[in-house]
Design an enzyme around this catalytic site. Structure first.
Site, short mmCIF file in Angstrom:
data_model
loop_
_atom_site.label_atom_id
_atom_site.label_comp_id
_atom_site.label_asym_id
_atom_site.label_seq_id
_atom_site.Cartn_x
_atom_site.Cartn_y
_atom_site.Cartn_z
CE LYS A 150 -6.27 6.08 2.54
NZ LYS A 150 -5.39 6.04 3.70
CD1 TRP B 241 -2.66 1.77 0.48
CD2 TRP B 241 -1.28 2.53 2.07
NE1 TRP B 241 -2.99 3.08 0.75
CE2 TRP B 241 -2.16 3.56 1.71
CE3 TRP B 241 -0.30 2.76 3.04
CZ2 TRP B 241 -2.11 4.83 2.30
CZ3 TRP B 241 -0.24 4.02 3.63
CH2 TRP B 241 -1.14 5.04 3.26
CG HIS C 297 -8.61 2.06 1.64
ND1 HIS C 297 -7.33 1.63 1.37
CD2 HIS C 297 -8.58 2.55 2.90
CE1 HIS C 297 -6.57 1.85 2.42
NE2 HIS C 297 -7.30 2.39 3.36
CG ASP D 208 -9.11 4.83 5.63
OD1 ASP D 208 -9.57 3.77 6.07
OD2 ASP D 208 -7.92 4.98 5.32
CG HIS E 82 -6.07 -4.30 5.04
ND1 HIS E 82 -5.16 -3.29 4.91
CD2 HIS E 82 -5.37 -5.46 5.18
CE1 HIS E 82 -3.93 -3.81 4.96
NE2 HIS E 82 -4.03 -5.11 5.11
CD GLU F 155 -4.57 -1.47 1.94
OE1 GLU F 155 -3.41 -1.78 2.29
OE2 GLU F 155 -5.43 -1.05 2.74
CG ASP G 142 -8.62 -0.72 4.26
OD1 ASP G 142 -9.68 -0.25 4.71
OD2 ASP G 142 -7.56 -0.75 4.91
CG ASP H 249 -5.51 -1.52 8.13
OD1 ASP H 249 -4.92 -1.10 9.14
OD2 ASP H 249 -5.37 -1.01 7.00
CG ASP I 236 -7.83 2.95 9.63
OD1 ASP I 236 -7.97 1.86 9.06
OD2 ASP I 236 -7.34 3.95 9.08
#
Ligand code: RNT
Ligand code: ZN
Length: 415
Positions: free
Chosen positions: A225, A182, A259, A291, A283, A223, A256, A323, A293
């Site tokens: 985004k 990534w 993303h 994003d 992820h 990955e 992800d 993640d 997390d």
């Protein structure tokens, strides 16, 4: 002694044709890749002053791990509360160099020997990620797509070094290591050239993957985004970019869940990927408005993701990693909450009459399909989950006290 609640639940599920014993057995074989970086806010053991260049954490809950020993101890604590034999997902910044300053482009398997030892002792697999952020070599927000060949070559060398380390993990542990690239590359404002950076990213990836590693041991993923703070207008490694790259070069996409645009869902993307690719990697995170997390919770989207994996018989085709990184709560608890929720979602999906529901759809019996979807929500799922925890030798719902104790005994002494 047979567990009464489980026996009752088993009967209830049997009535709709679901075998709870089989589900428990199946779940025990699913490996979740647990990200080491929740333990220290994506800090790593270099001395660069925390996550930056495309990555940000918020919060300052006390007690974060500062050394390999502390991080390993915290992972052990988390693992004692998480069922199953899982994997640990490492990043290059978690190299253990014993005080020696080793540049990321010079990393070697030996710098991860302690992690291999850790994994072997616990019967765990390892996954890996080159670290293309938190570095003075991220120039003007770019790495592999930089117009500066010195910058590009630096990161190419780093990614190659990481694939060698991934191969070493795979060989040592006798199971493939997923090696995920990534990059944060992108622009805050409207670009003057969108194609150039993407052409350069493609060339960089070609160069990285021209290094042959043993495919029995390394699974390469890329990955994508959509944006980040300070990278609002243009992301070089977009979804279309990597999907095409992966398809043409026999690599795997990593999706992800944070993303994509806020109303896009990864659960709906999995089946499209499975039509065309052998495998797809995830992820699993929890984006809150962006994003962000956040720690993964057992929400509808997590259940949808799990259903897509389970009912398509894709437990060995969808590679599940977590993640998230929340620095505002107890970090060990964060791992336990997120990982158990991923497992709960999979169990929930395994306890659905998936074949019958597919038939309802094909017979256009949408009323019954909706009824079934809704009725499943109040089935005695928790009793089956509790039985799974018991069988796996981990606490049921009452594990938090043990985290509080660890906080008192270990984490609170770290400042
Ligand atoms: C960043 C990506 C990436 C990182 C980790 C630390 O937006 O999601 O996967 O979170 O590599
Ligand atoms: Zn990610």
């Amino acid at each position: 002694m047979p567990n009464q609640r489980y026996e009752e639940a088993k009967k209830a599920y049997a009535k709709i044709g679901v075998d709870t014993d089989a589900a428990l057995e199946k779940l025990a074989n699913v490996k979740i890749s647990i990200h080491c970086w929740q333990g220290d806010d994506v800090n790593g053991f270099e001395d660069f002053g925390g996550a930056s260049d495309g990555i940000a954490t918020t919060g300052n809950y006390p007690g974060k791990a500062r050394t390999p020993e502390e991080l390993m101890a915290d992972i052990d604590k988390a693992l004692s509360l998480i069922p199953g034999k899982n994997k640990i997902n490492l990043h290059a910044i978690y190299a253990i160099t014993n005080g020696e300053k080793v540049d990321r482009s010079e990393l070697k398997p030996e710098h991860f020997a302690k992690w291999v030892e850790f994994a072997k002792e616990r019967g765990l697999g390892l996954d890996f990620n080159p670290t293309l952020f938190s570095s003075p070599m991220v120039k003007n927000g770019l790495t592999l797509s930089s117009p500066d060949p010195v910058v590009r070559n630096y990161w190419i060398k780093h990614c190659k070094a990481c694939r060698t380390i991934a191969e070493y993990f795979g060989k040592e542990l006798g199971q493939p290591c997923l090696c995920n690239i990534w990059i944060p590359d992108g622009m805050k404002d409207i670009p003057g050239d969108r194609l150039g950076p993407r052409m350069r990213l493609k060339e960089s990836l070609d160069e990285i993957f021209s290094q042959k590693v043993d495919e029995r041991y390394v699974i390469d993923t890329i990955e994508s985004k959509v944006f980040a703070i300070g990278v609002e207008s243009y992301t070089v490694g977009s979804s279309e970019f990597y999907m095409n790259y992966a398809a043409k070069n026999n690599k795997l996409c990593l999706l992800d869940t944070g993303h994509y645009h806020p109303t896009e869902v990864v659960s709906d993307k999995i089946s499209s990927m499975l039509v065309f690719a052998d495998k797809v990697a995830l992820h699993v995170s929890r984006p809150v408005r962006w994003d962000s997390d956040h720690v993964v919770i057992l929400d509808d989207e997590l259940k949808e993701i799990a259903k897509e994996i389970v009912r398509n018989d894709a437990l060995d085709r969808v590679l599940i990693a977590l993640d998230f990184f929340d620095a505002s709560i107890n970090r060990v608890a964060a791992w336990v909450i997120g990982t158990r929720n991923m497992q709960k979602a999979l169990l929930y999906a395994m306890l659905m009459p998936n074949k019958a529901m597919k038939e309802m759809q094909d017979n256009a019996d949408f009323t019954q399909l909706l009824v079934m979807n809704e009725e499943m929500k109040t089935f005695p799922f928790g009793d089956v989950w509790d039985a799974y925890c018991e069988k796996s030798g981990v606490p049921q719902g009452d594990w938090f006290q043990s985290i509080k104790q660890y906080e008192t005994d270990v984490l609170s002494k770290r400042n």
